[in-house]
Motif scaffolding. Structure first.
Motif, short mmCIF file in Angstrom:
data_model
loop_
_atom_site.label_atom_id
_atom_site.label_comp_id
_atom_site.label_asym_id
_atom_site.label_seq_id
_atom_site.Cartn_x
_atom_site.Cartn_y
_atom_site.Cartn_z
N LEU B 51 0.85 -1.24 0.09
CA LEU B 51 0.05 0.07 0.22
C LEU B 51 0.60 1.05 -0.02
O LEU B 51 0.73 1.81 -0.68
CB LEU B 51 -1.00 0.07 1.43
CG LEU B 51 -2.13 1.32 1.30
CD1 LEU B 51 -3.01 1.22 0.27
CD2 LEU B 51 -2.50 1.65 2.99
N ALA B 52 1.73 1.14 0.64
CA ALA B 52 2.61 2.46 0.87
C ALA B 52 3.00 2.73 0.04
O ALA B 52 3.28 3.76 -0.78
CB ALA B 52 3.54 2.24 1.98
N LEU B 53 4.32 1.68 -0.99
CA LEU B 53 4.49 1.72 -2.46
C LEU B 53 3.64 2.46 -3.64
O LEU B 53 4.01 3.17 -4.43
CB LEU B 53 5.79 0.19 -2.50
CG LEU B 53 6.32 0.30 -1.95
CD1 LEU B 53 6.67 -0.53 -1.66
CD2 LEU B 53 8.09 1.60 -2.12
N TYR B 54 2.63 2.06 -3.44
CA TYR B 54 1.61 2.07 -4.39
C TYR B 54 0.81 3.91 -3.90
O TYR B 54 0.57 4.57 -4.96
CB TYR B 54 0.17 1.66 -3.58
CG TYR B 54 -1.17 2.16 -5.38
CD1 TYR B 54 -1.03 1.67 -6.20
CD2 TYR B 54 -2.70 2.22 -5.01
CE1 TYR B 54 -2.00 1.74 -7.38
CE2 TYR B 54 -3.41 2.58 -5.19
CZ TYR B 54 -3.17 2.41 -6.85
OH TYR B 54 -4.27 2.79 -7.86
N PHE B 55 1.12 4.23 -3.02
CA PHE B 55 1.52 5.43 -2.74
C PHE B 55 2.45 5.97 -3.38
O PHE B 55 2.11 7.02 -4.46
CB PHE B 55 1.30 6.08 -0.90
CG PHE B 55 -0.57 5.82 -0.12
CD1 PHE B 55 -1.72 5.22 -1.35
CD2 PHE B 55 -0.63 5.34 0.43
CE1 PHE B 55 -2.62 5.06 -0.59
CE2 PHE B 55 -1.73 4.95 1.27
CZ PHE B 55 -3.04 4.95 0.56
N LYS B 56 3.24 5.43 -3.13
CA LYS B 56 4.88 6.40 -3.46
C LYS B 56 4.30 6.71 -5.25
O LYS B 56 4.99 7.73 -5.86
CB LYS B 56 5.93 5.45 -3.38
CG LYS B 56 6.89 5.66 -2.48
CD LYS B 56 7.99 6.15 -2.23
CE LYS B 56 8.49 6.91 -1.07
NZ LYS B 56 8.71 5.83 0.12
N LEU B 57 4.14 5.03 -5.62
CA LEU B 57 3.59 5.17 -7.46
C LEU B 57 2.58 6.45 -7.77
O LEU B 57 3.49 7.10 -8.50
CB LEU B 57 3.11 4.03 -7.60
CG LEU B 57 2.38 3.91 -9.21
CD1 LEU B 57 3.69 3.40 -10.10
CD2 LEU B 57 1.92 3.14 -9.26
N LEU B 58 1.52 6.83 -6.75
CA LEU B 58 1.13 7.64 -7.54
C LEU B 58 1.39 8.74 -7.12
O LEU B 58 1.37 9.77 -8.60
CB LEU B 58 -0.45 7.46 -6.36
CG LEU B 58 -1.12 6.34 -6.67
CD1 LEU B 58 -2.31 5.86 -5.62
CD2 LEU B 58 -1.54 6.21 -8.14
N GLU B 59 2.29 8.75 -5.88
CA GLU B 59 2.48 10.86 -6.17
C GLU B 59 4.09 10.47 -6.65
O GLU B 59 3.63 11.51 -7.44
CB GLU B 59 2.84 10.20 -4.72
CG GLU B 59 3.89 11.75 -4.48
CD GLU B 59 4.48 12.66 -2.89
OE1 GLU B 59 4.38 10.88 -2.60
OE2 GLU B 59 5.15 13.43 -2.79
N LYS B 60 4.39 9.68 -7.21
CA LYS B 60 6.14 10.39 -8.20
C LYS B 60 5.60 10.38 -9.86
O LYS B 60 5.88 11.53 -10.42
CB LYS B 60 6.73 8.69 -7.75
CG LYS B 60 7.99 8.69 -9.10
CD LYS B 60 8.98 7.58 -8.46
CE LYS B 60 9.89 8.01 -9.57
NZ LYS B 60 10.74 6.91 -9.63
N ARG B 61 4.01 9.45 -9.79
CA ARG B 61 4.04 9.59 -10.91
C ARG B 61 2.75 10.61 -11.43
O ARG B 61 1.87 11.02 -12.71
CB ARG B 61 3.62 8.02 -11.88
CG ARG B 61 4.83 7.31 -12.00
CD ARG B 61 5.93 7.06 -12.73
NE ARG B 61 5.41 7.62 -13.87
CZ ARG B 61 5.78 6.81 -14.77
NH1 ARG B 61 6.15 5.61 -14.40
NH2 ARG B 61 5.10 7.03 -16.10
N HIS B 202 12.11 -2.01 -4.98
CA HIS B 202 12.37 -2.82 -5.59
C HIS B 202 10.46 -3.16 -6.27
O HIS B 202 10.26 -3.07 -7.23
CB HIS B 202 12.52 -4.60 -5.54
CG HIS B 202 12.53 -5.38 -6.68
ND1 HIS B 202 12.10 -6.52 -6.90
CD2 HIS B 202 13.80 -5.61 -7.61
CE1 HIS B 202 11.77 -7.30 -7.97
NE2 HIS B 202 13.15 -6.75 -8.46
N VAL B 203 9.79 -3.14 -5.32
CA VAL B 203 8.58 -2.98 -5.19
C VAL B 203 7.79 -1.95 -6.17
O VAL B 203 7.28 -2.41 -7.17
CB VAL B 203 7.81 -3.09 -4.25
CG1 VAL B 203 6.24 -3.09 -4.24
CG2 VAL B 203 8.02 -4.19 -3.19
N LEU B 204 8.42 -0.56 -6.09
CA LEU B 204 8.45 0.21 -6.03
C LEU B 204 8.47 0.54 -7.93
O LEU B 204 8.08 0.25 -8.66
CB LEU B 204 8.94 1.26 -6.03
CG LEU B 204 8.13 3.47 -6.67
CD1 LEU B 204 7.22 3.18 -6.47
CD2 LEU B 204 9.26 4.15 -5.66
#
Ligand SMILES: Cc1ncc(C[n+]2csc(CCOP(=O)(O)OP(=O)(O)O)c2C)c(N)n1
Ligand code: SF4
Ligand SMILES: [Mg+2]
Lengths: 604, 314
Positions: B51-61, B202-204
């Protein structure tokens, strides 16, 4: 065939010509003989001649072909059913002759292929036999060795001669049908047709002529119920569908797969019926209401998805072309035994909408109504059609497409705030907000199958479960008040009210007409809104001594068919009783009247 | 990609997300803006990190709430959409993929992310997994594989290793486990990757590549169920004395057989992209069919198209 005024006998050898207002023609052969095509031409012709028409056909359940019939009833007045008995039986083989002679009324005409059929003396006294060497005359007309090709068109010519049909219109229909194919095919077809038409019956048979149609000046379209349903969905604005093949639903998915791309839409063939329902729900969730559908076993597979749509308040159209069940049952026969699964299938308290079109034309408009209810009330809507309407051809007044056309593109304009499950919403429903919509408050909805709060977040609160359950129910109670009470066919008071739903409407109306003609006090009622039932039915029932619910399903464990049981539960009225049958065939008018009389007599 | 203007809401269809200047300018959403309900997972559950990395993905992208949806089935992992402050749906057990397909095909303006568990995706939803891969529907699927049924409290899952003692196999699992990577490759998936929730970077990286892939992208993400299968993935976690072996640099991701072979490496196996090829997506194929048909109808209004059909039915 109701003759009105036989014209004066013509002089010499010419056969007698009688004026008739309608005729029932049954064509019996094998499925590969193209008998559907003869029926189709006759239906189209009726459509173009402002006449009413209804067809009935059987499809062999094996793909390799086999005995098959096509029955056409054409009338200058109202045509409500495919007709109890045929006036003319056109048969190609001994088995078609022997198998269908009983469907002919006494005194009717058997028009048979003398190359294949040997008349039986025991039938010759009751029916007028007219033998024509159809097979060899066809070969003679079009040459070549193509054994069975063209004899259907030759026969169409014979029928055209016998009924003095409009030759110009038929020639045009034939040319249109084969247009785009090799020119020799059109030429051959017309040659076969003219040979049939030119055949001289001599004194073998009377000739007939239809009276002027009472429906002058109306433009008609001619199609079957599945086509009407598919086109209705398109007119309603549906642009996404998903399904898995099964008879008799497949026609609809094939039609939508073929047609939707023209409108920028698509229909997806899925791995199974669960995926189809899920995919349609996904598309619905994402924007405009989508369609899935099936028959028989496929409907059973959709039930969990249906429950999600109800819980999450996401619209969906589920088309159910009923066939004989349970299980694989009778794939190519008609039955009305899915009312219960449509109304109650899926677990939990799961109110949904169920509509039942009563004829081909109604399929078109029911599709539009279903889409509008689903969209407005955020609820799955079942369209309960059946094998009989699905496959029968009717002519009906052409819909004003420009007027009925709908654009249901979702509105993506940003909103301030959104509560998808707002408990304070006046009628229990809100306008749905779909993905892609910006919500200024920053609070976004989750569509969910778990019991939830007003934002769609899960809750275990007993109070919320009670409130949300009531909300899902109440919005349909609002709908019930909105749909209006159905119209009674015949006087609003009397001895017997025959109640039906779906495709039994026609035969029930005809039964009412016939009973009233014989002096009996009988009215009819067709219920299109099966769930929720419209308000005010109790007032209608109170005008009659007997309320008999006519259905093509079993009397069940407690003696009542599926709608009858629902009406009894709803109204606690012991005068509601049931007439049922499960022989896989549509009701004949006579069946209904005989059963009605038997019930009334038993009571006396 | 050719979009179907008719299945789409009007403006959204006209402007592909990536080139919309107003979109490009806006900042990514913060974790604070993206977080919804506090996750109901057990403390220590591997799903938190996904979940935390999904947030990161959304933020980054810089994906905003009008550009994506989060879809799931049923299971602990499938609780996902409730924790994301965005449009989402929590569907039924096993059917997240066909549901997500309905969105992906009718709304090409949206990024569709599906989240699932090993039971959800490979058992009850196994057939949908195969068919979504074969159809190459444009969306991403992250399966949080804990090799057990978490939500229903420790039954054998289709990825449970032989011998795993569950409530339905007290003596140890006896059924041969599924290898989801091999299944995806053989069914025609066009992007197949493996990661583990204990390696956030790696997940991100996998999520980003999956998101950028045009077609069906599948990530198997090992995600420990600390409640019912503690220590399951220790051997893949260097902090627990295990090894994190990346997919070898020389592996050719377009080589189906090599990918299949690599996926057969015994646990803990490799992590990274196993297979990635370009094949026309279902979205593109359908758009092509639509474009062909639309070209034929020319300038006719939609109702006139049906009118033409009706004219033939007279
Ligand atoms: C049709 C249906 N069958 C069974 C269940 C019960 N059920 C819910 S989640 C689940 C398995 C969850 O396992 P998995 O998909 O691995 O997710 P996890 O909880 O491990 O994340 C089951 C069997 C259900 N909800 N629906
Ligand atoms: S039971 Fe297992 S999978 Fe479910 S939340 Fe707890 S640790 Fe995570
Ligand atoms: Mg699991």
């Amino acid at each position: 065939m109701s003759s009105t005024a036989p014209s004066a006998p013509a002089s010499g050898e010419a056969p007698k010509v009688s004026k008739i207002s309608e005729a029932v023609i049954r064509i019996a052969g094998n499925s590969q003989d193209g008998i559907q095509a003869i029926g189709g031409f006759l239906a189209r012709l009726a459509g173009r001649s402002e006449q009413e028409v209804m067809t009935f056909m059987t499809i062999p359940s094996t793909i390799s072909g086999g005995p098959s019939i096509f029955q056409v009833r054409i009338g200058s007045g109202e045509v409500l059913s495919a007709g109890d008995e045929a006036d003319v039986l056109l048969c190609f083989y001994q088995h078609s002759y022997e198998g269908h002679i009983n469907s002919l009324r006494k005194g009717g005409i058997v028009l048979f292929d003398a190359d294949h059929v040997t008349p039986k003396p025991e039938f010759e006294k009751d029916y007028r036999h007219v033998g024509v060497k159809i097979s060899s005359l066809t070969v003679e007309a079009i040459g070549g060795t193509a054994k069975d090709k063209g004899k259907n068109i030759f026969s169409l010519g014979l029928v055209a001669r016998m009924f003095d049909l409009n030759i110009t219109k038929l020639e045009k229909l034939i040319s249109e049908r084969f247009a785009g194919k090799d020119e020799s095919i059109v030429k051959n077809a017309l040659a076969a047709f003219h040979a049939g038409y030119g055949y001289s019956f001599g004194s073998l048979t009377d000739l007939f002529q239809f009276t002027e149609s009472q429906q002058q000046g109306r433009t008609q379209v001619v199609m079957n119920g599945n086509e009407a349903l598919a086109y209705g969905l398109i007119a309603a604005g549906v642009r996404f569908g998903a399904g898995y093949p099964i008879t008799p639903w497949s026609d609809i998915m094939e039609a939508l797969r073929r047609e939707l791309p023209k409108y920028g839409g698509m229909f997806i063939q899925c791995e199974d019926e669960i995926a189809s329902a899920a995919m349609a729900l996904g598309a619905s969730y994402a924007g405009r209401v989508a369609v899935t559908g099936s028959s028989g076993p496929g409907i059973a597979l959709k039930m969990e998805c249906l429950g999600w749509g109800i819980m999450a308040e996401v619209p969906l159209i589920v088309v159910d072309i009923q066939r004989g069940g349970p299980s694989t049952g009778m794939p190519t026969n008609v039955e009305q035994s899915d009312l219960n699964i449509a109304c109650y299938g899926s677990h939990g308290d799961a109110p949904r909408v169920v509509l039942a079109p009563s004829n081909v034309e109604d399929c078109f408009y029911t599709a539009i109504e279903a889409v509008n209810i689903a969209t407005k009330y955020n609820v799955p809507v079942f369209i309960l059609s059946d094998q009989a309407i699905a496959t029968r051809i009717e002519a009906f007044p052409e819909p004003d497409l420009q007027k009925v056309w709908q654009d249901i593109t979702p509105d993506l304009s940003p909103v301030q705030d959104h509560k998808p499950y707002d408990l304070s919403a006046a009628n229990g429903y809100v306008k749905r907000i779909v993905p892609g919509t910006k919500i200024a408050s920053g609070k976004y909805p989750v569509a969910t199958g778990l019991e939830h709060d007003e934002m769609g977040h899960p809750t275990g609160s007993p109070k919320l479960h009670a409130q949300m359950t009531a909300k899902r129910r109440k919005k349909l109670q609002v709908l019930a008040a909105e749909v209006g009470t159905p119209k009674i066919y015949g006087p609003p008071e009397g001895n017997v009210l025959l109640v039906g739903w779906g495709s039994t409407e026609g035969p029930i109306r005809e039964a009412v007409d016939r009973a009233r003609g014989a002096g009996d006090s009988v009215s009819g009622l067709n219920i299109r809104h099966i769930s929720p039932l419209p308000n005010g039915l109790e007032n209608i029932f109170s005008g009659f001594n007997h309320v008999l619910v006519v259905e093509m399903n079993d009397e069940g464990l407690y003696g009542y068919g599926q709608l009858a049981a629902m009406l009894r539960a709803r109204f606690c009225d012991p005068k509601i009783r049931a007439i049922n049958k499960v022989d896989g065939l549509t009701y004949k008018v006579k069946d209904i009247l005989d059963r009605m009389k038997a019930m009334l007599n038993a009571k006396a | 990609m050719q979009m179907s203007t008719q299945t789409l809401p009007s403006e959204a269809a006209q402007t592909p997300v990536a080139v919309n200047p107003t979109v490009a300018e806006r900042k990514g959403l913060t974790k604070k803006e993206l977080a919804a309900d506090h996750p109901t997972w057990c403390p220590g559950c591997g799903d938190f990190s996904v979940l935390a990395l999904y947030f990161k993905l959304l933020e980054k992208r810089k994906l905003h709430q009008d550009q994506f949806v989060s879809i799931s089935g049923i299971g602990c992992s499938s609780r996902f959409p409730y924790f994301v402050q965005a449009h989402g749906a929590h569907f039924i057990h096993g059917r997240a993929l066909p549901f997500a397909t309905g969105i992906a095909l009718s709304r090409p303006d949206q990024h569709v992310f599906a989240f699932s568990g090993d039971g959800d995706a490979f058992s009850i939803g196994g057939n949908h997994f195969s068919h979504t891969a074969r159809k190459n529907v444009n969306m991403s699927l992250v399966v949080m594989d804990n090799q057990v049924y978490g939500l229903t409290k420790k039954q054998t899952s289709p990825t449970s290793p032989l011998g795993f003692k569950s409530k339905t196999d007290g003596w140890g699992a006896v059924d041969h486990p599924i290898n989801p990577l091999k299944q995806a490759i053989s069914m025609g998936a066009t992007f197949v990757a493996r990661t583990t929730s204990t390696n956030p970077n790696h997940v991100l990286a996998m999520m980003e590549q999956a998101m950028d892939h045009n077609g069906f992208s599948f990530i198997q993400c090992l995600s420990e169920c600390v409640e019912f299968y503690e220590g399951a993935f220790d051997s893949a976690n260097p902090r627990k004395g295990g090894v994190f072996n990346e997919v070898p640099k020389e592996h050719d991701v377009t080589d189906e057989f090599a990918a299949y072979q690599l996926a057969s490496t015994p646990f803990p196996g490799h992590f990274g992209v196993f297979y990635k090829v370009n094949r026309p997506t279902k979205n593109e194929k359908e758009a092509e069919i639509i474009a062909k048909h639309r070209a034929k109808v020319g300038e006719a209004k939609d109702w006139q198209i049906l009118q033409k059909t009706f004219d033939r039915l007279k």
